[in-house]
Design a protein around this motif. Structure first.
Motif, PDB file in Angstrom:
ATOM      1  N   LYS A   1       0.828  -1.209   0.000  1.00  0.00           N
ATOM      2  CA  LYS A   1       0.000   0.000   0.000  1.00  0.00           C
ATOM      3  C   LYS A   1       0.862   1.259   0.000  1.00  0.00           C
ATOM      4  O   LYS A   1       0.559   2.234  -0.690  1.00  0.00           O
ATOM      5  CB  LYS A   1      -0.934   0.001   1.217  1.00  0.00           C
ATOM      6  CG  LYS A   1      -2.150  -0.896   1.069  1.00  0.00           C
ATOM      7  CD  LYS A   1      -3.094  -0.704   2.241  1.00  0.00           C
ATOM      8  CE  LYS A   1      -4.377  -1.494   2.041  1.00  0.00           C
ATOM      9  NZ  LYS A   1      -5.331  -1.292   3.169  1.00  0.00           N
ATOM     10  N   ALA A   2       1.935   1.231   0.798  1.00  0.00           N
ATOM     11  CA  ALA A   2       2.812   2.398   0.865  1.00  0.00           C
ATOM     12  C   ALA A   2       3.454   2.688  -0.478  1.00  0.00           C
ATOM     13  O   ALA A   2       3.562   3.841  -0.908  1.00  0.00           O
ATOM     14  CB  ALA A   2       3.877   2.175   1.935  1.00  0.00           C
TER      15      ALA A   2
ATOM     16  N   HIS B   1       2.281   1.597  -3.457  1.00  0.00           N
ATOM     17  CA  HIS B   1       1.225   1.894  -4.423  1.00  0.00           C
ATOM     18  C   HIS B   1       0.732   3.327  -4.278  1.00  0.00           C
ATOM     19  O   HIS B   1       0.222   3.908  -5.245  1.00  0.00           O
ATOM     20  CB  HIS B   1       0.058   0.915  -4.238  1.00  0.00           C
ATOM     21  CG  HIS B   1      -0.729   0.701  -5.494  1.00  0.00           C
ATOM     22  ND1 HIS B   1      -0.232   0.030  -6.585  1.00  0.00           N
ATOM     23  CD2 HIS B   1      -1.985   1.073  -5.846  1.00  0.00           C
ATOM     24  CE1 HIS B   1      -1.131  -0.013  -7.548  1.00  0.00           C
ATOM     25  NE2 HIS B   1      -2.206   0.634  -7.129  1.00  0.00           N
ATOM     26  N   PHE B   2       0.878   3.897  -3.085  1.00  0.00           N
ATOM     27  CA  PHE B   2       0.492   5.286  -2.870  1.00  0.00           C
ATOM     28  C   PHE B   2       1.346   6.229  -3.709  1.00  0.00           C
ATOM     29  O   PHE B   2       0.960   7.380  -3.942  1.00  0.00           O
ATOM     30  CB  PHE B   2       0.624   5.633  -1.380  1.00  0.00           C
ATOM     31  CG  PHE B   2       0.092   6.985  -1.025  1.00  0.00           C
ATOM     32  CD1 PHE B   2      -1.277   7.203  -0.925  1.00  0.00           C
ATOM     33  CD2 PHE B   2       0.943   8.051  -0.779  1.00  0.00           C
ATOM     34  CE1 PHE B   2      -1.786   8.449  -0.603  1.00  0.00           C
ATOM     35  CE2 PHE B   2       0.450   9.309  -0.451  1.00  0.00           C
ATOM     36  CZ  PHE B   2      -0.918   9.507  -0.366  1.00  0.00           C
TER      37      PHE B   2
ATOM     38  N   TYR C   1       0.196   8.630  -6.795  1.00  0.00           N
ATOM     39  CA  TYR C   1      -0.177  10.048  -6.776  1.00  0.00           C
ATOM     40  C   TYR C   1       0.988  10.945  -7.184  1.00  0.00           C
ATOM     41  O   TYR C   1       0.835  11.764  -8.101  1.00  0.00           O
ATOM     42  CB  TYR C   1      -0.712  10.434  -5.399  1.00  0.00           C
ATOM     43  CG  TYR C   1      -2.085   9.902  -5.113  1.00  0.00           C
ATOM     44  CD1 TYR C   1      -3.216  10.539  -5.614  1.00  0.00           C
ATOM     45  CD2 TYR C   1      -2.267   8.755  -4.342  1.00  0.00           C
ATOM     46  CE1 TYR C   1      -4.483  10.057  -5.358  1.00  0.00           C
ATOM     47  CE2 TYR C   1      -3.538   8.260  -4.073  1.00  0.00           C
ATOM     48  CZ  TYR C   1      -4.638   8.912  -4.583  1.00  0.00           C
ATOM     49  OH  TYR C   1      -5.892   8.436  -4.338  1.00  0.00           O
TER      50      TYR C   1
ATOM     51  N   THR D   1     -10.544  10.853  -5.144  1.00  0.00           N
ATOM     52  CA  THR D   1      -9.684  10.718  -3.968  1.00  0.00           C
ATOM     53  C   THR D   1     -10.394  11.209  -2.716  1.00  0.00           C
ATOM     54  O   THR D   1     -10.299  10.597  -1.643  1.00  0.00           O
ATOM     55  CB  THR D   1      -8.374  11.506  -4.169  1.00  0.00           C
ATOM     56  OG1 THR D   1      -7.700  11.012  -5.329  1.00  0.00           O
ATOM     57  CG2 THR D   1      -7.461  11.355  -2.961  1.00  0.00           C
TER      58      THR D   1
END
Length: 213
Positions: free
Chosen positions: A129-130, A132-133, A136, A173
């Motif tokens: 998740k970190a 994949h963030f 942005y 978002t």
């Protein structure tokens, strides 16, 4: 055609950005409350059919392929004379070094996101998740690269499309960041109050008589 590599570099870069934006919009759509809504008890519906996730991964992979083509075509172009270092090291390019540097950073972010997606089953979910963030900042730096380095980004149509895409991604978002709503009991708020009163009554009946003396 003498300038064929340059045309390939321009077109592949522009299409890669569009595909990347589509991947982000689709990914946010299938993971936000806008896509599925809520059940009557307040829980979020998230069916996640396999084809929806597969389409998200396919768009990300296609954007990666186009970016690789974009870089290779830029190196093959004989007009600007990009070197390997120029497309892999920030500010090493002799042509618009700042604009190209944004693209170099975006390239590494894209690789990190795609590699983590392929290795998702072999890493902790929090780590994935970190990483994949980073999608942005990837979208942000790739947009800056396209606007500052791309000769096709000066037209009002492109700028309008970029602005609209930013608005859509920002809206999705915001929807995804909303905190979960409290669960609603089948009987509604009034039922919750009745149940609370009943629990208090039962607790009082169970108290020893000596405590009331």
């Amino acid at each position: 055609m003498h300038n064929l590599p340059w045309y390939i570099a321009r077109s592949s870069g522009l299409v890669a950005w569009v595909i990347l934006a589509a991947s982000m919009v689709w990914g946010l759509s299938i993971s936000s409350r806008a896509a599925f809504g809520r059940r009557r008890d307040g829980t979020l519906r998230r069916p996640h059919p396999a084809w929806q996730l597969d389409l998200h991964r396919y768009l990300g992979g296609l954007a990666t392929v186009l970016v690789v083509l974009h870089v290779l075509a830029a190196i093959a172009d004989s007009y600007l004379h990009f070197t390997i270092a120029g497309v892999l090291v920030p500010f090493a390019s002799a042509w618009r070094p700042a604009a190209v540097a944004w693209g170099v950073v975006g390239l590494y972010l894209l690789v990190a996101v795609e590699v983590s997606s392929l290795a998702k089953k072999h890493m902790p979910k929090s780590t994935w998740k970190a990483i994949h963030f980073a999608s942005y900042p990837l979208f942000l730096v790739s947009t800056i690269h396209g606007v500052t380095a791309g000769t096709d980004a000066r037209g009002w149509i492109v700028r309008l499309f970029v602005s609209a895409t930013f608005a859509v991604i920002s809206g999705l978002t915001a929807l995804r960041a909303q905190p979960p709503a409290p669960k609603v009991l089948p009987g509604g708020p009034r039922s919750a109050e009745v149940d609370a009163d009943a629990a208090t009554t039962i607790a009082n009946l169970r108290r020893p008589a000596s405590l009331d003396a």
